[in-house]
Design an enzyme around this catalytic site. Structure first.
Site: not given
Ligand code: IMP
Ligand code: MG
Length: 173
Positions: A40-41, A100, A128, A149-150, A156, A162
């Site tokens: 959803k982000g 992330d 990040k 963590f944002v 969310d 959100r």
């Molecule tokens: P990744 O697979 O670790 O790169 O993370 C992907 C998903 O994790 C992102 O698309 C976000 O939905 C969620 N996410 C990563 N970091 C944060 C954060 O700091 N706050 C909220 N959601 C996060």
């Molecule tokens: Mg995402």
């Protein structure tokens, strides 16, 4: 109520979004572009980005499981809602809220690449890089943030916050 403070104000998000949209409009001129938002982000960034793009685009969404109700990546990516279109021959631009570990994007890029689209690229409003677990090329990189963590602007914590218009951090729960 937790204590929340603004990390990236909405004006900075808007300026970066317009810059990315200008580059995308230029790079994909004359091409069949499908923006794929990651739910959803990514919904809020998708809404702002697509309005700033000046060429014709199609829009779709994919929903993947992410962190559940914790702040630590499980490394497991599950498709909750797949895209609706046949993407064969299309140029795909994945639209993300934040990168992330890079695990989600690596998985999605491979998934789309296997479906014989013309190209698969990535656009994210937040990055990040210090948290990366797998190397990942980001074609349209938004704002680089520290390892915090944002929340807000689509992001969310336990399905809340959100709707905040700025990217914020939780100072105290
Ligand atoms: P990744 O697979 O670790 O790169 O993370 C992907 C998903 O994790 C992102 O698309 C976000 O939905 C969620 N996410 C990563 N970091 C944060 C954060 O700091 N706050 C909220 N959601 C996060
Ligand atoms: Mg995402």
């Amino acid at each position: 109520m937790p204590k929340i403070s603004v990390l990236i104000p909405r004006e900075e998000i808007q300026a970066k979004t317009e810059e990315l949209a200008r580059r995308i409009s230029e790079d994909y001129k004359g091409k069949d572009l499908l923006l794929v938002g990651v739910l959803k982000g990514g919904f809020m960034f998708m809404a702002d980005l697509c309005r700033a793009i000046t060429i014709d685009v199609s829009i779709d969404f994919i929903s993947v499981s992410s962190y559940g109700n914790t702040t630590v990546s499980s490394g497991v990516v599950r498709i909750l809602k797949d895209i609706d279109y046949d993407i064969t021959g299309k140029h795909i631009l994945i639209v993300e809220d934040i990168i992330d570990s890079g695990l989600t994007l690596t998985y999605l890029k491979d998934l789309f690449a296997a479906k014989h689209c013309a190209s698969v690229k990535v656009c994210t409003i937040l990055d990040k890089p210090s948290r990366r677990k797998v190397p990942l090329e980001i074609d349209y990189q938004g704002i680089v943030i520290p390892d915090k963590f944002v929340i807000g602007y689509g992001l969310d914590y336990a399905e809340k916050y959100r709707n905040l218009p700025d990217v914020c951090v939780i100072e105290e729960l």
